[in-house]
Design a protein around this motif. Structure first.
Motif, PDB file in Angstrom:
ATOM      1  N   THR A   1       0.800  -1.227   0.000  1.00  0.00           N
ATOM      2  CA  THR A   1       0.000   0.000   0.000  1.00  0.00           C
ATOM      3  C   THR A   1       0.830   1.274   0.000  1.00  0.00           C
ATOM      4  OG1 THR A   1      -0.152  -0.047   2.418  1.00  0.00           O
ATOM      5  CG2 THR A   1      -1.951  -1.101   1.189  1.00  0.00           C
ATOM      6  N   LEU A   2       2.132   1.168   0.190  1.00  0.00           N
ATOM      7  CA  LEU A   2       2.968   2.362   0.289  1.00  0.00           C
ATOM      8  C   LEU A   2       3.753   2.623  -0.985  1.00  0.00           C
ATOM      9  CD1 LEU A   2       4.332   1.804   3.903  1.00  0.00           C
ATOM     10  CD2 LEU A   2       2.517   3.372   3.188  1.00  0.00           C
ATOM     11  N   LYS A   3       3.980   3.893  -1.249  1.00  0.00           N
ATOM     12  CA  LYS A   3       4.741   4.319  -2.415  1.00  0.00           C
ATOM     13  C   LYS A   3       6.211   4.439  -1.994  1.00  0.00           C
ATOM     14  CE  LYS A   3       3.974   7.607  -6.109  1.00  0.00           C
ATOM     15  NZ  LYS A   3       3.219   8.806  -6.473  1.00  0.00           N
ATOM     16  N   TYR A   4       6.818   3.275  -1.742  1.00  0.00           N
ATOM     17  CA  TYR A   4       8.194   3.241  -1.259  1.00  0.00           C
ATOM     18  C   TYR A   4       8.708   1.832  -1.448  1.00  0.00           C
ATOM     19  CZ  TYR A   4      11.853   5.418   1.636  1.00  0.00           C
ATOM     20  OH  TYR A   4      13.014   5.999   2.090  1.00  0.00           O
ATOM     21  N   ASN A   5       9.957   1.687  -1.792  1.00  0.00           N
ATOM     22  CA  ASN A   5      10.559   0.371  -1.928  1.00  0.00           C
ATOM     23  C   ASN A   5      10.588  -0.303  -0.561  1.00  0.00           C
ATOM     24  OD1 ASN A   5      13.223  -1.284  -1.540  1.00  0.00           O
ATOM     25  ND2 ASN A   5      12.749  -1.389  -3.722  1.00  0.00           N
ATOM     26  N   PHE A   6      10.089  -1.534  -0.491  1.00  0.00           N
ATOM     27  CA  PHE A   6       9.954  -2.210   0.795  1.00  0.00           C
ATOM     28  C   PHE A   6      11.288  -2.407   1.499  1.00  0.00           C
ATOM     29  CE2 PHE A   6       9.688  -5.828   3.633  1.00  0.00           C
ATOM     30  CZ  PHE A   6       8.610  -5.468   4.417  1.00  0.00           C
ATOM     31  N   ASP A   7      12.305  -2.874   0.782  1.00  0.00           N
ATOM     32  CA  ASP A   7      13.609  -3.125   1.406  1.00  0.00           C
ATOM     33  C   ASP A   7      14.217  -1.832   1.945  1.00  0.00           C
ATOM     34  OD1 ASP A   7      13.436  -5.867   0.878  1.00  0.00           O
ATOM     35  OD2 ASP A   7      14.304  -5.619  -1.123  1.00  0.00           O
ATOM     36  N   GLU A   8      14.056  -0.728   1.200  1.00  0.00           N
ATOM     37  CA  GLU A   8      14.554   0.567   1.658  1.00  0.00           C
ATOM     38  C   GLU A   8      13.774   1.051   2.875  1.00  0.00           C
ATOM     39  OE1 GLU A   8      14.601   3.294  -1.661  1.00  0.00           O
ATOM     40  OE2 GLU A   8      15.834   1.927  -2.856  1.00  0.00           O
ATOM     41  N   LEU A   9      12.461   0.781   2.893  1.00  0.00           N
ATOM     42  CA  LEU A   9      11.639   1.157   4.046  1.00  0.00           C
ATOM     43  C   LEU A   9      12.077   0.388   5.289  1.00  0.00           C
ATOM     44  CD1 LEU A   9       9.249   2.696   5.283  1.00  0.00           C
ATOM     45  CD2 LEU A   9       7.767   0.815   4.506  1.00  0.00           C
ATOM     46  N   GLU A  10      12.361  -0.883   5.120  1.00  0.00           N
ATOM     47  CA  GLU A  10      12.828  -1.703   6.242  1.00  0.00           C
ATOM     48  C   GLU A  10      14.119  -1.126   6.823  1.00  0.00           C
ATOM     49  OE1 GLU A  10      13.957  -6.347   7.256  1.00  0.00           O
ATOM     50  OE2 GLU A  10      13.926  -5.712   5.160  1.00  0.00           O
ATOM     51  N   VAL A  11      15.062  -0.790   5.959  1.00  0.00           N
ATOM     52  CA  VAL A  11      16.340  -0.218   6.407  1.00  0.00           C
ATOM     53  C   VAL A  11      16.095   1.113   7.116  1.00  0.00           C
ATOM     54  CG1 VAL A  11      18.524   0.782   5.581  1.00  0.00           C
ATOM     55  CG2 VAL A  11      17.743  -1.415   4.669  1.00  0.00           C
ATOM     56  N   LEU A  12      15.249   1.964   6.527  1.00  0.00           N
ATOM     57  CA  LEU A  12      14.960   3.275   7.107  1.00  0.00           C
ATOM     58  C   LEU A  12      14.328   3.140   8.497  1.00  0.00           C
ATOM     59  CD1 LEU A  12      14.598   6.388   6.926  1.00  0.00           C
ATOM     60  CD2 LEU A  12      12.407   5.946   5.785  1.00  0.00           C
ATOM     61  N   LEU A  13      13.291   2.312   8.605  1.00  0.00           N
ATOM     62  CA  LEU A  13      12.605   2.170   9.899  1.00  0.00           C
ATOM     63  C   LEU A  13      13.529   1.585  10.974  1.00  0.00           C
ATOM     64  CD1 LEU A  13       8.936   1.027   9.232  1.00  0.00           C
ATOM     65  CD2 LEU A  13       9.729   3.128  10.268  1.00  0.00           C
ATOM     66  N   LYS A  14      14.311   0.599  10.608  1.00  0.00           N
ATOM     67  CA  LYS A  14      15.224   0.007  11.589  1.00  0.00           C
ATOM     68  C   LYS A  14      16.293   1.013  12.028  1.00  0.00           C
ATOM     69  CE  LYS A  14      14.480  -4.853  10.587  1.00  0.00           C
ATOM     70  NZ  LYS A  14      15.041  -6.121  10.127  1.00  0.00           N
TER      71      LYS A  14
END
Length: 181
Positions: free
Chosen positions: A159-172
């Motif tokens: 549902t998000l307009k963002y690469n999932f792997d990059e989002l995981e790295v960012l959130l962590k």
């Protein structure tokens, strides 16, 4: 040391939501076909009209609800996720968690159900996130997430307009930087 500019806003992906909505509508249509003509399926498991009828009804209910949620999300112009110095604000699903302070987060994990990836936000008091849901149906959905993933807070890749792997790295990274605050 790099300074993050807050808030980090990640929008909902209208394209992904439209694809999910169209897929849900297609499954509702198939469900209607199964309900209207259960006797027309003669092979294997689908050779039993009662099973065909049951699958049809289930498909209409589940994917009808999914279509409703996707249509509602399409009309939502709020960001899907907001990351700031106080925590994460989740608006990525039909049953969003809302604001999750960094201090409530124990861990951020990744989970995969079929081909769908999720960020699982492990929280200190899961019951708080279940109880903040307004309707019984939303509570049941969040409780199901909790039973399946171990947390009521699951952020999908779909549902998000963002690469999932990059989002995981960012959130962590943001969690590691802010968890003591």
């Amino acid at each position: 040391m790099k300074t993050t500019e807050y808030p980090i806003e990640i929008p909902l992906s209208k394209q992904k939501l439209i694809l999910l909505l169209l897929s849900a509508i297609a499954f509702v249509a198939i469900g209607i076909w199964f309900v209207a003509k259960p006797e027309s399926f003669k092979n294997g498991l689908l050779g039993n009209p009662t099973i065909v009828l049951s699958i049809g009804i289930l498909s209409i209910v589940v994917f009808g609800l999914a279509a409703f949620v996707m249509a509602k999300k399409l009309a939502d112009n709020a960001p899907g996720l907001i990351i700031d110095k106080t925590g994460i604000t989740d608006n990525s699903t039909g049953v969003p968690a809302g604001h999750i302070p960094w201090s409530d987060i124990k861990e951020i994990k990744t989970s995969k159900v079929f081909s769908q990836k999720f960020l699982v936000i492990m929280v200190s008091k899961p019951e708080d996130y279940i109880n903040r849901q307004g309707s019984t149906a939303a509570k049941k959905g969040v409780e199901a997430n909790y039973k399946i993933s171990g947390s009521p807070v699951n952020i999908p890749s779909s549902t998000l307009k963002y690469n999932f792997d990059e989002l995981e790295v960012l959130l962590k990274a943001e969690f590691a930087k802010n968890k003591g605050k």
